[in-house]
Structures are given as C-alpha cells and as structure tokens.
Design an enzyme around this catalytic site. Sequence first.
Site, PDB file in Angstrom:
ATOM      1  N   LEU A 102      17.055   5.584  22.348  1.00 38.01           N
ATOM      2  CA  LEU A 102      17.132   6.934  21.769  1.00 38.01           C
ATOM      3  C   LEU A 102      15.773   7.371  21.236  1.00 38.01           C
ATOM      4  O   LEU A 102      15.385   8.529  21.373  1.00 38.01           O
ATOM      5  CB  LEU A 102      18.177   6.985  20.643  1.00 38.01           C
ATOM      6  CG  LEU A 102      18.436   8.392  20.094  1.00 38.01           C
ATOM      7  CD1 LEU A 102      19.037   9.296  21.165  1.00 38.01           C
ATOM      8  CD2 LEU A 102      19.333   8.355  18.869  1.00 38.01           C
ATOM      9  N   LYS A 103      15.049   6.426  20.643  1.00 36.80           N
ATOM     10  CA  LYS A 103      13.699   6.728  20.157  1.00 36.80           C
ATOM     11  C   LYS A 103      12.826   7.226  21.317  1.00 36.80           C
ATOM     12  O   LYS A 103      12.206   8.283  21.233  1.00 36.80           O
ATOM     13  CB  LYS A 103      13.087   5.478  19.521  1.00 36.80           C
ATOM     14  CG  LYS A 103      11.597   5.600  19.259  1.00 36.80           C
ATOM     15  CD  LYS A 103      10.969   4.242  18.968  1.00 36.80           C
ATOM     16  CE  LYS A 103       9.468   4.382  18.849  1.00 36.80           C
ATOM     17  NZ  LYS A 103       9.052   5.207  17.718  1.00 36.80           N
ATOM     18  N   LYS A 149      15.156   8.742   0.487  1.00 35.39           N
ATOM     19  CA  LYS A 149      15.750   7.418   0.696  1.00 35.39           C
ATOM     20  C   LYS A 149      17.261   7.490   0.629  1.00 35.39           C
ATOM     21  O   LYS A 149      17.814   8.134  -0.251  1.00 35.39           O
ATOM     22  CB  LYS A 149      15.309   6.475  -0.422  1.00 35.39           C
ATOM     23  CG  LYS A 149      13.902   6.130  -0.295  1.00 35.39           C
ATOM     24  CD  LYS A 149      13.647   4.673  -0.594  1.00 35.39           C
ATOM     25  CE  LYS A 149      12.421   4.243   0.126  1.00 35.39           C
ATOM     26  NZ  LYS A 149      12.656   3.718   1.446  1.00 35.39           N
ATOM     27  N   HIS A 176       1.883  13.811   5.414  1.00 31.03           N
ATOM     28  CA  HIS A 176       2.962  13.737   6.414  1.00 31.03           C
ATOM     29  C   HIS A 176       2.900  14.902   7.387  1.00 31.03           C
ATOM     30  O   HIS A 176       3.689  14.991   8.316  1.00 31.03           O
ATOM     31  CB  HIS A 176       4.320  13.687   5.710  1.00 31.03           C
ATOM     32  CG  HIS A 176       4.420  12.517   4.780  1.00 31.03           C
ATOM     33  ND1 HIS A 176       4.029  12.592   3.462  1.00 31.03           N
ATOM     34  CD2 HIS A 176       4.807  11.239   4.983  1.00 31.03           C
ATOM     35  CE1 HIS A 176       4.195  11.404   2.904  1.00 31.03           C
ATOM     36  NE2 HIS A 176       4.657  10.572   3.806  1.00 31.03           N
TER      37      HIS A 176
HETATM   38  N1  39S Z   1       8.240  -1.513   6.730  1.00 32.91           N
HETATM   39  C1  39S Z   1       7.967  -0.246   6.376  1.00 32.91           C
HETATM   40  N2  39S Z   1       8.930   0.524   5.835  1.00 32.91           N
HETATM   41  C2  39S Z   1       8.633   1.806   5.480  1.00 32.91           C
HETATM   42  C3  39S Z   1       7.343   2.340   5.682  1.00 32.91           C
HETATM   43  C4  39S Z   1       6.364   1.497   6.248  1.00 32.91           C
HETATM   44  O1  39S Z   1       5.201   1.889   6.440  1.00 32.91           O
HETATM   45  N3  39S Z   1       6.705   0.217   6.567  1.00 32.91           N
HETATM   46  N4  39S Z   1       7.063   3.632   5.328  1.00 32.91           N
HETATM   47  C5  39S Z   1       8.128   4.526   4.914  1.00 32.91           C
HETATM   48  C6  39S Z   1       8.586   5.378   6.068  1.00 32.91           C
HETATM   49  N5  39S Z   1       9.107   4.567   7.157  1.00 32.91           N
HETATM   50  C7  39S Z   1       8.444   4.366   8.350  1.00 32.91           C
HETATM   51  C8  39S Z   1       9.023   3.477   9.246  1.00 32.91           C
HETATM   52  C9  39S Z   1       8.464   3.262  10.502  1.00 32.91           C
HETATM   53  C10 39S Z   1       7.312   3.926  10.875  1.00 32.91           C
HETATM   54  C11 39S Z   1       6.725   3.734  12.228  1.00 32.91           C
HETATM   55  O2  39S Z   1       5.785   4.400  12.572  1.00 32.91           O
HETATM   56  N6  39S Z   1       7.297   2.857  13.080  1.00 32.91           N
HETATM   57  C12 39S Z   1       6.870   2.712  14.430  1.00 32.91           C
HETATM   58  C13 39S Z   1       6.774   1.253  14.820  1.00 32.91           C
HETATM   59  C14 39S Z   1       5.606   0.650  14.159  1.00 32.91           C
HETATM   60  C15 39S Z   1       5.077  -0.607  14.834  1.00 32.91           C
HETATM   61  O3  39S Z   1       5.301  -1.694  14.395  1.00 32.91           O
HETATM   62  N7  39S Z   1       4.327  -0.458  15.915  1.00 32.91           N
HETATM   63  C16 39S Z   1       3.637  -1.535  16.582  1.00 32.91           C
HETATM   64  C17 39S Z   1       4.004  -1.547  18.021  1.00 32.91           C
HETATM   65  C18 39S Z   1       5.299  -2.174  18.144  1.00 32.91           C
HETATM   66  C19 39S Z   1       5.869  -2.110  19.534  1.00 32.91           C
HETATM   67  O4  39S Z   1       6.869  -1.495  19.786  1.00 32.91           O
HETATM   68  N8  39S Z   1       5.258  -2.741  20.474  1.00 32.91           N
HETATM   69  C20 39S Z   1       5.796  -2.879  21.803  1.00 32.91           C
HETATM   70  C21 39S Z   1       4.804  -2.415  22.831  1.00 32.91           C
HETATM   71  C22 39S Z   1       4.382  -1.010  22.678  1.00 32.91           C
HETATM   72  C23 39S Z   1       3.164  -0.774  23.580  1.00 32.91           C
HETATM   73  O5  39S Z   1       2.641  -1.735  24.142  1.00 32.91           O
HETATM   74  O6  39S Z   1       2.759   0.379  23.677  1.00 32.91           O
HETATM   75  C24 39S Z   1       6.029  -4.324  22.087  1.00 32.91           C
HETATM   76  O7  39S Z   1       5.442  -5.159  21.403  1.00 32.91           O
HETATM   77  O8  39S Z   1       6.756  -4.564  23.017  1.00 32.91           O
HETATM   78  C25 39S Z   1       2.140  -1.365  16.506  1.00 32.91           C
HETATM   79  O9  39S Z   1       1.726  -0.279  16.123  1.00 32.91           O
HETATM   80  O10 39S Z   1       1.431  -2.321  16.803  1.00 32.91           O
HETATM   81  C26 39S Z   1       7.835   3.410  15.323  1.00 32.91           C
HETATM   82  O11 39S Z   1       9.043   3.388  15.078  1.00 32.91           O
HETATM   83  O12 39S Z   1       7.349   3.975  16.292  1.00 32.91           O
HETATM   84  C27 39S Z   1       6.726   4.824   9.981  1.00 32.91           C
HETATM   85  C28 39S Z   1       7.295   5.032   8.716  1.00 32.91           C
HETATM   86  C29 39S Z   1       9.280   3.809   4.293  1.00 32.91           C
HETATM   87  N9  39S Z   1       9.583   2.557   4.907  1.00 32.91           N
END
Ligand code: 39S
Length: 755
Positions: free
Chosen positions: A19-20, A116, A695
Amino acid sequence: MSIKTSVIGFPRIGKNRELKFASEKFFKGDISEAELQKVAAEIRQYGWQKQKAAGIDFIPSNDFSFYDNVLDTAFLLNVIPERYSSLELSTLEKYFAAAHGYQGAKGDVKALPMKKWFNTNYHYIVPEIDDATDLKLVGKKPVEEFNEAKSAGIESVPTLIGAYTFLRLARYNGNKKAKDFAAAAVNAYAELAEKLATAGAKWISFAEPALVFDVTAEERELFKTIYAELLRKIGEKKNLKIALQSYFGDIRDVYQDVTALGFDAIGLDFVEGLKSLELLKTGFPKDTLLLAGVVNGKNIWRADYAQKNAILAEIKKYVAAENVVVGTSCSLLHVPYTVAAEQKLSADILKHFAFAEEKLVEIAELASADADALAKNKALFATARVQANAKVQAELAALTAADFERKPSRLDRREVQKAEFKLPAFPTTTIGSFPQTAEVRANRAAFRKGEISKEQYVAFNQKKIAECIKLQEEIGLDVIVHGEFERNDMVEYFGSKIDGFVFTQNAWVQSYGTRCVKPPVVWGDVSRSAPITVEWSVFAQSCTKKPVKGMLTGPVTILNWSFPREDISLKTQAQEIGLAIRDEVLDLEKNGIRIIQIDEAALREKLPLRKSDWHKEYLDWAIPAFRLVHAKVKPETQIHTHMCYSEFNDIVRDIDNMDADVITFEASRSDLKLLDALNDAKFETQVGPGVYDIHSPRVPSEQEIVDALHKIIAKVPQQNVWVNPDCGLKTRGETETTASLKNLVAAAKKLREEK
Ligand SMILES: Nc1nc2c(c(=O)[nH]1)N[C@@H](CNc1ccc(C(=O)N[C@@H](CCC(=O)N[C@@H](CCC(=O)N[C@@H](CCC(=O)O)C(=O)O)C(=O)O)C(=O)O)cc1)CN2
Ligand SMILES: [Zn+2]
C-alpha cells in the site's frame, strides 16, 4: 465447545508494504486510482483470509484505511473542511489532500494536523470541526467493505471509531463543542447501523479507546447521552448486535455506565488495562459477551499460555464461560505481519516471536485449549530466553545517586560554558539531520548489500559531511552538525550498533500514512562494545573551528521506539541503554567533542494516558535514565536535547529536571501556551523553540522568523533563547533547506542588532 475468538484490527500496509508503494506511485501520478484500489482490495482480502484460516469468529471489516481511520471517519461523517471539499478532485484525492496537503493545478492547501494515537507510534489525523460543520452520514466505506468481505465468504464485523472517541479527538475551531454535535452524530451512526444491518451485518463494533483516558464528569455525560440514544435507536432493529470495544487501558471512569447501557458485547483490555480484572469483579451483565483482550496487540513476543490461561480462569469467575471471547488487547495494526518473512534471524530467536499472523494462531490455540499447543508453549517458556550479562548487571547494581546528578549546578555550568564557547546572543543551530537525498540512501543501500566497500561507503559520507559543514559555515550557523548521513533512522541506527538488540528484515509497522518504522527488538541485556558515532563526529570536527554537536539518541527514545523485553522492567532496560549511551557520551567528550545532543524525541510518547500514573509509572524512571547518560561529563561540555512534540505543558518541570543545558523542540505549529508554561515554571534550561516547520517544503521568510522570535522573547528571557528549526531536516530537499536556514540566520542577526 470451543471458546469464540475475536480480532480488533489487522495490519493494512501490505505484507511487503504494497500500500505504501502503490500510494506513493499514485501521488506521483504513475498509477491510476483504479490500480491503487486494486492493491487495497488485495490487502483487505489477504487479512480476511488469514483470519478465516486461523478460525477467528469475529473478523473485523472497515479496519482498512488508505491513510488513517480517524480521517476515514471524518469523511464518513461529512466533517471535511471546505478548503478540501471544494477542491475539484476525486473524493480519494480530497482525502489525501486533507491527509498530507495538496499543491498543484487545482489549489494549494496544507494538511490537517497529525497527532500521536494514544500511547503508540501510530499517528492519526485530527478532524477539524467548526460551527458550520454539518455532521451527517455521507460515506459508504463501512458498507462497501462489509459487502466486499461478504462476497469473499466472510461474515465480518464492521468496526467503527465510535462517536465519543471521534468527538473527543476532534479540534473545535468555533464556539460549539463536542456535545453540540452529539445528536447529529447519533443520527449518522444510527443511519449507518441501519444500512449495515440491511446489508446483512449481524454485529457492529464501536471502538471507544478514548474511554481509557481520564474521563471528566462532563465527558462521561456525553458518552452516556450518545450511547443511550444510539442504542435506543438501533434497538428498534432487533437483529443487530452492538459491541463496545475499548483498548490501550482500562475504563475505570465509565465501567458502571458501560455495563449498564445494554451492549451485546463489551471489549476490555487485560494487557494494558491495569484495573480491568478489578472492574470485572464489581459485576458484569448477564447475557453479554466479554471480548477479553488477553493477547497483546502491541508486542512481538509469544504469549505465555499459562499466564493467559490464568487470566482467563480469573475472568471466568465473573463471566459465564460461554460468554467469554478470546481476543487481542488492541488492533494488530501496531505489529508487523508475519515472522515467516524473517530469513536472517536464527530459529532460536524467531521461535519467541509472534507478529500479527502468529497472534491469530495464539488466539485460536488459547480458545481451543489444544493440548499439544499448550505443551509446546510450556516448553518454550520453561527455560530462560536469554542469559543475563553479568557485567551489565554489576554495573546496574553499582549505580548510586551520584550517577544521576551532574555537578556543578546548571547555572554554574552556564558561566563556564559561556567562556568556553563565546557564542553570540541568539545562537543558531539545527537539530541534526540534513536532507537524505537519493544518493545518500543509495550509498547506504549499496553498502548494506555489499556492493561497495567500507572504504567507499565512508569516503562518500565524509565527502557529504565536509560539504554539509562548509554549507553551514557559509550560511553562518553557530553550532554545527555533521548531518547524520550514515543513519536510516535515529533509533534503528543505534539499536543496530548496540549489543543486546536484534533486527528484523521486514517487520515494518505503520507510523503514519505511507510511513513505516522497523523497530529494533530488545533481546537481552544491552551494552556497547565499541564507539558508535565517534569517528564521524571527530571527522566532522576536523572540518571546522566552530563547535560540532555530537549527535545521539537518548535511552527513553530508543526504548520507546523499540519492542521492549517483558521479562524485566522498562526502568531496567532504560538504564541499560542509558549506560551504553553514557559510554558513547564520554568517548565523544574524550575525543574533543564539546557539545553533545542527546535526542529524546519520544519522551512524551509513553507518558501514561492517565495523569495519576505519570510519575510512578513513567517519569520517575524516564527522567533519571536521561540524567544517567550525561551526569559524568565535564562542566564545560554542553549537553543539548531535542523533543519533537511540544505538548509538554504539564510536565515542563520534569523536562527542566532532565538537567540538560539546552533543549530544542517543535513549536512552530503549536500555540504559545507552552511558552507561557515555560515562563510560569521559570524554566531554567536554555531553549530553542523551533522557529519554522520542517514538515513542509515551504521556505519561511526572514520576517516570519523575526516575528516568531519576538513572540518567544516576550515569554522567555532573551539570554536563554536559541534559534533553530523545529526538527531534523532529513525529509526536506536541499534547495529549500539552504534558503530557509539563510533566513533563519538573518533573523537571528536582526534580533542581535535590536538588543
Ligand atoms: N522510529 C521512529 N519513529 C518515529 C520517527 C522517527 O524518526 N523514527 N519520527 C516520527 C514520525 N514517524 C516517522 C516514521 C517513519 C518515517 C520514514 O520516513 N520511514 C521510511 C522508512 C525509513 C527507512 O528506514 N529507510 C531506509 C530504507 C529502508 C528500506 O526499505 N530499504 C529497502 C530497500 C530500499 C531501496 O533499496 O531503495 C530494503 O532494505 O530492502 C533507509 O533510508 O535506509 C518510510 O516509511 O519510507 C518518518 C517519520 C515519530 N516516530
Ligand atoms: Zn524531532
């Protein structure tokens, strides 16, 4: 006869976050609405079929959402601000416009605020109600999803966010209050109930988690009025049964009302509901089902059947066995899909995990009291899951009051630090991260997949750090950051470097909209075996004469955004993480880093929902865990902290008591009430209330920032004020970031001149 089973809600982002990815493609215009709808339908089907296969009796529908269930409810009930409804877009596009803003050919609107969801890391969209709001049933989503399940052979229970919770969480912009919309809400819900009954629904469930907050006398009246009237109206259609579902705690303030109102089923939480059993002992209505939330909907651990059966046995003393239904404590939205998607962790670890799909099996096994399953579970819990780490335990045992008390006092340190840093008035800084561009992510991904060497990975990041620092110097910022290019997430990053945590590959949990997190799991005693950030920070400091802030995540935030252990207390876990981060703080200091920021972004998050529990259950260990981390640094080392949510008016004294030298926090979107609270509390910590909202890609003008600063200095002594954005810049683009920070520095300079 086997006991019946129920589920409150199922994950909906897709087993592989379908869905994302589909939504993000739709936002970019790469796929059509119909294609997005197809992905959504497949996700719903998947969840229903899994529940059916597990033998769940009460399977929910309408728990799916394209973004958020509260926003769904607002659209269902015509609570749609005109600025969205008047856009010439499809209903789904209007919905997304309200969820995350719209900027394009058809208009320019900001998103509704996000907050939240109770004590979780999920966020909901806050509905906006004004005096002209015409609350009435306009949507069909619950009926459509009920029909969809029905055609797939599933007789589902439509679940709705109840009128009380919806009205309690909404924001009122006019003079009218929640109670002024109660009658309209009752009519809308009654009409919907009728439509669902006509479609063939036998049950409907009203989710009322807001009952687990402290309920005032006025709110209690509102709740009673709504349901007395709604049940009366629905009662006229005798073949429809109504469940009232609570979760995230107990409903002590309204239990008597809930049991007296005549619901056909009542859902209580026996995991987080500290008083649920006690309440049950005061009586439970005959011929009413108790949806007993015994399987934890928030953790990732296997349920201990012996312990769960003990609770069920206790429950059955007060409720006839045939009326007890075994279920989850809350929606399974807060856990990942399935352990089966984890290939890298050992079987010895995985056998202790239960994600959403495994929890379905647990519910079924508890209900059927299957002997084999009981024996297997008993064996799993018979031996200790992890060995204690003697060294960590000894360190914990040796802690004394002095470990939590930084010397000298903050005001004395302040003089020392003034001489040390010679910062100008209104010092400028940022929160830590700089834009995480595609190339930054690609560098991390390539290293993770083994496509580039460690040297190549480090060289790339060092180049980014050097550029980032040069940029900050050109802009004229006073306290520099390295930019956090090596981190995917501020918690996952530290978890992956500290012993005692384990990591999943695919255990994503929705945080808001299309954004997900992959929380680390606290597996054993936590300790740091080697420095984590020191090389990056030392390299960054070598690029400039200005002070570079070391950048760490604090123990409470690491714990709150991980899946904690349940065999030891949160306090102990926070202390263990605190000791690990303390080692890092002292290593940074030893290596010439003179300012260290310890982020506690999530400190506010796990504040208990009831005020009476705040101190005993939480603040009394959370605040000391933070103090432990920095208590041993030298007087001249300046400790910063950062918090994302500024709703801490009620706990400003506790925040001050963290004894940091400087705190930065989100303030640009919130009101000035917090500034008043800081003023009233004679807040001693120097403060940087964020002067613009990170944001949004919008660039704030210099004048806007000057205005924000004027508001701040009207309440906070000038010599305490720092100038900074709201939060980290990782989600922003490079161009808007540079433009915004230039205006920020210009605004600070203007204030210096005014003095
Ligand atoms: N833990 C946490 N909670 C939080 C926050 C926060 O910063 N951290 N902020 C507040 C708001 N919440 C948030 C929660 C998620 C994201 C966010 O941007 N999440 C990303 C994922 C982030 C991530 O870990 N990304 C990895 C990539 C992970 C991934 O999917 N990798 C794939 C490959 C993707 C690729 O190759 O292109 C894989 O490994 O298979 C990176 O950047 O390195 C998303 O859903 O899109 C932002 C704010 C409150 N809670
Ligand atoms: Zn933040």
